[in-house]
Design a protein around this motif. Structure first.
Motif, PDB file in Angstrom:
ATOM      1  N   GLY A   1     -23.334  -6.673  -8.786  1.00  0.00           N
ATOM      2  CA  GLY A   1     -22.147  -6.718  -9.638  1.00  0.00           C
ATOM      3  C   GLY A   1     -21.089  -5.690  -9.292  1.00  0.00           C
ATOM      4  N   ASP A   2     -21.129  -5.162  -8.083  1.00  0.00           N
ATOM      5  CA  ASP A   2     -20.101  -4.217  -7.652  1.00  0.00           C
ATOM      6  C   ASP A   2     -18.742  -4.922  -7.625  1.00  0.00           C
ATOM      7  N   GLN A   3     -17.692  -4.139  -7.711  1.00  0.00           N
ATOM      8  CA  GLN A   3     -16.327  -4.686  -7.714  1.00  0.00           C
ATOM      9  C   GLN A   3     -15.624  -4.335  -6.413  1.00  0.00           C
ATOM     10  N   ARG A   4     -15.067  -5.333  -5.754  1.00  0.00           N
ATOM     11  CA  ARG A   4     -14.288  -5.112  -4.536  1.00  0.00           C
ATOM     12  C   ARG A   4     -12.851  -4.756  -4.921  1.00  0.00           C
ATOM     13  N   VAL A   5     -12.320  -3.721  -4.305  1.00  0.00           N
ATOM     14  CA  VAL A   5     -10.909  -3.402  -4.478  1.00  0.00           C
ATOM     15  C   VAL A   5     -10.155  -4.308  -3.512  1.00  0.00           C
ATOM     16  N   GLN A   6      -9.431  -5.266  -4.077  1.00  0.00           N
ATOM     17  CA  GLN A   6      -8.702  -6.254  -3.276  1.00  0.00           C
ATOM     18  C   GLN A   6      -7.385  -5.654  -2.796  1.00  0.00           C
ATOM     19  N   GLN A   7      -7.117  -5.851  -1.526  1.00  0.00           N
ATOM     20  CA  GLN A   7      -5.876  -5.369  -0.953  1.00  0.00           C
ATOM     21  C   GLN A   7      -4.954  -6.556  -0.663  1.00  0.00           C
ATOM     22  N   ALA A   8      -3.658  -6.320  -0.744  1.00  0.00           N
ATOM     23  CA  ALA A   8      -2.685  -7.390  -0.518  1.00  0.00           C
ATOM     24  C   ALA A   8      -2.650  -7.831   0.943  1.00  0.00           C
ATOM     25  N   ASP A   9      -2.907  -6.917   1.861  1.00  0.00           N
ATOM     26  CA  ASP A   9      -2.832  -7.260   3.276  1.00  0.00           C
ATOM     27  C   ASP A   9      -3.996  -6.624   4.024  1.00  0.00           C
ATOM     28  N   TRP A  10      -4.966  -7.448   4.382  1.00  0.00           N
ATOM     29  CA  TRP A  10      -6.132  -6.977   5.125  1.00  0.00           C
ATOM     30  C   TRP A  10      -5.852  -6.927   6.628  1.00  0.00           C
ATOM     31  N   ILE A  11      -4.816  -7.610   7.101  1.00  0.00           N
ATOM     32  CA  ILE A  11      -4.556  -7.703   8.541  1.00  0.00           C
ATOM     33  C   ILE A  11      -3.663  -6.567   9.025  1.00  0.00           C
ATOM     34  N   TRP A  12      -2.603  -6.280   8.294  1.00  0.00           N
ATOM     35  CA  TRP A  12      -1.694  -5.180   8.627  1.00  0.00           C
ATOM     36  C   TRP A  12      -1.716  -4.166   7.477  1.00  0.00           C
ATOM     37  N   PRO A  13      -2.807  -3.407   7.342  1.00  0.00           N
ATOM     38  CA  PRO A  13      -2.961  -2.503   6.196  1.00  0.00           C
ATOM     39  C   PRO A  13      -1.961  -1.356   6.219  1.00  0.00           C
ATOM     40  N   ARG A  14      -1.365  -1.135   5.060  1.00  0.00           N
ATOM     41  CA  ARG A  14      -0.455  -0.001   4.907  1.00  0.00           C
ATOM     42  C   ARG A  14      -1.153   1.018   4.014  1.00  0.00           C
ATOM     43  N   ARG A  15      -1.290   2.222   4.529  1.00  0.00           N
ATOM     44  CA  ARG A  15      -2.066   3.246   3.827  1.00  0.00           C
ATOM     45  C   ARG A  15      -1.556   3.469   2.399  1.00  0.00           C
ATOM     46  N   GLY A  16      -0.261   3.589   2.216  1.00  0.00           N
ATOM     47  CA  GLY A  16       0.291   3.821   0.881  1.00  0.00           C
ATOM     48  C   GLY A  16       0.003   2.675  -0.072  1.00  0.00           C
ATOM     49  N   ASP A  17       0.099   1.448   0.422  1.00  0.00           N
ATOM     50  CA  ASP A  17      -0.210   0.281  -0.416  1.00  0.00           C
ATOM     51  C   ASP A  17      -1.677   0.279  -0.824  1.00  0.00           C
ATOM     52  N   TRP A  18      -2.555   0.578   0.136  1.00  0.00           N
ATOM     53  CA  TRP A  18      -3.983   0.599  -0.175  1.00  0.00           C
ATOM     54  C   TRP A  18      -4.310   1.715  -1.168  1.00  0.00           C
ATOM     55  N   MET A  19      -3.659   2.862  -0.998  1.00  0.00           N
ATOM     56  CA  MET A  19      -3.884   3.979  -1.923  1.00  0.00           C
ATOM     57  C   MET A  19      -3.422   3.604  -3.331  1.00  0.00           C
ATOM     58  N   ALA A  20      -2.266   2.960  -3.449  1.00  0.00           N
ATOM     59  CA  ALA A  20      -1.749   2.548  -4.759  1.00  0.00           C
ATOM     60  C   ALA A  20      -2.696   1.546  -5.421  1.00  0.00           C
TER      61      ALA A  20
ATOM     62  N   CYS B   1     -13.162   4.235   4.486  1.00  0.00           N
ATOM     63  CA  CYS B   1     -13.482   5.670   4.441  1.00  0.00           C
ATOM     64  C   CYS B   1     -12.209   6.506   4.527  1.00  0.00           C
ATOM     65  N   HIS B   2     -11.306   6.093   5.401  1.00  0.00           N
ATOM     66  CA  HIS B   2     -10.035   6.806   5.535  1.00  0.00           C
ATOM     67  C   HIS B   2      -9.156   6.590   4.303  1.00  0.00           C
ATOM     68  N   LEU B   3      -9.305   5.441   3.653  1.00  0.00           N
ATOM     69  CA  LEU B   3      -8.617   5.219   2.382  1.00  0.00           C
ATOM     70  C   LEU B   3      -9.071   6.249   1.352  1.00  0.00           C
ATOM     71  N   VAL B   4     -10.378   6.476   1.261  1.00  0.00           N
ATOM     72  CA  VAL B   4     -10.904   7.457   0.302  1.00  0.00           C
ATOM     73  C   VAL B   4     -10.299   8.830   0.576  1.00  0.00           C
TER      74      VAL B   4
ATOM     75  N   PRO C   1      -3.247  -1.944  17.050  1.00  0.00           N
ATOM     76  CA  PRO C   1      -1.950  -1.525  16.509  1.00  0.00           C
ATOM     77  C   PRO C   1      -1.855  -1.743  14.994  1.00  0.00           C
ATOM     78  N   ASN C   2      -2.676  -2.623  14.460  1.00  0.00           N
ATOM     79  CA  ASN C   2      -2.659  -2.909  13.022  1.00  0.00           C
ATOM     80  C   ASN C   2      -2.975  -1.672  12.182  1.00  0.00           C
ATOM     81  N   VAL C   3      -3.742  -0.746  12.727  1.00  0.00           N
ATOM     82  CA  VAL C   3      -4.132   0.441  11.961  1.00  0.00           C
ATOM     83  C   VAL C   3      -3.514   1.723  12.507  1.00  0.00           C
ATOM     84  N   ALA C   4      -2.570   1.593  13.427  1.00  0.00           N
ATOM     85  CA  ALA C   4      -1.968   2.763  14.080  1.00  0.00           C
ATOM     86  C   ALA C   4      -1.311   3.717  13.081  1.00  0.00           C
ATOM     87  N   ARG C   5      -0.754   3.191  12.016  1.00  0.00           N
ATOM     88  CA  ARG C   5      -0.059   4.058  11.047  1.00  0.00           C
ATOM     89  C   ARG C   5      -1.019   4.879  10.192  1.00  0.00           C
ATOM     90  N   TRP C   6      -2.310   4.636  10.303  1.00  0.00           N
ATOM     91  CA  TRP C   6      -3.302   5.428   9.585  1.00  0.00           C
ATOM     92  C   TRP C   6      -3.616   6.727  10.333  1.00  0.00           C
TER      93      TRP C   6
END
Length: 179
Positions: free
Chosen positions: A30-49, A71-74, A105-110
């Protein structure tokens, strides 16, 4: 885990598919997944929000279970959020080495990675043959985050391709963290 806690699953880049232990833990426990708006081009600020919103949506304390880029999101979220006291701990599994020259390149901004001690207990699990992070680099990340590092052996990227199934050993690490 105690029923007063909630377990939040934080998948990495491209999300976690049905064979991934994170998806299996959601179904089994019953764990809950934190859903992100964009899994392909992740934006760190969006994921943090999104993580902040999920933390604030429920008054119960949370335990974070992060895989790969999660892990880097945490680490990034913990360095900026005003709500870290709501987290009782984090299980960090198979963080990638963001400084590798072959990172997509999708994660380069991280990059660069946030390398500050986490304000809550954490444990980092790494594989001895992860194609995205050497064991030495994983231990370096763990030290920066103030988390003990433990090898799970040769398990690739510790994902659905690793053949872990429900991964009871990983769940045992989570229970130990919750104590």
């Amino acid at each position: 885990m105690a029923t007063s806690q909630r377990v939040l699953q934080l998948p990495g880049w491209l999300d976690s598919g049905p064979a991934h232990w994170q998806s299996r833990w959601e179904a089994l426990h019953g764990d809950q997944r934190v859903q992100q708006a964009d899994w392909i081009w992740p934006r760190r600020g969006d994921w943090m929000a999104q993580l902040d919103e999920t933390i604030l949506a429920d008054p119960r304390p949370a335990v974070l279970v992060a895989h790969s880029l999660g892990c880097h999101l945490v680490a990034a979220w913990a360095a900026h959020s005003q709500h870290t006291a709501r987290v009782q701990g984090a299980l960090l599994v198979a963080p990638p080495d963001l400084g590798r020259p072959d990172m997509p390149p999708n994660v380069a901004r991280w990059h660069p990675a946030v390398l500050q001690p986490l304000p809550f207990p954490a444990t980092l699990l790494h594989s001895d043959d992860d194609p995205f992070c050497s064991a030495d680099a994983a231990r370096t990340l763990a030290a920066a985050w103030g988390a003990p590092a433990h090898s799970v052996g040769a398990a690739g990227h510790v994902n659905g391709d690793s053949g872990l199934g429900d991964w009871p050993a990983g769940r045992a690490w989570l229970r130990q963290l919750g104590r």
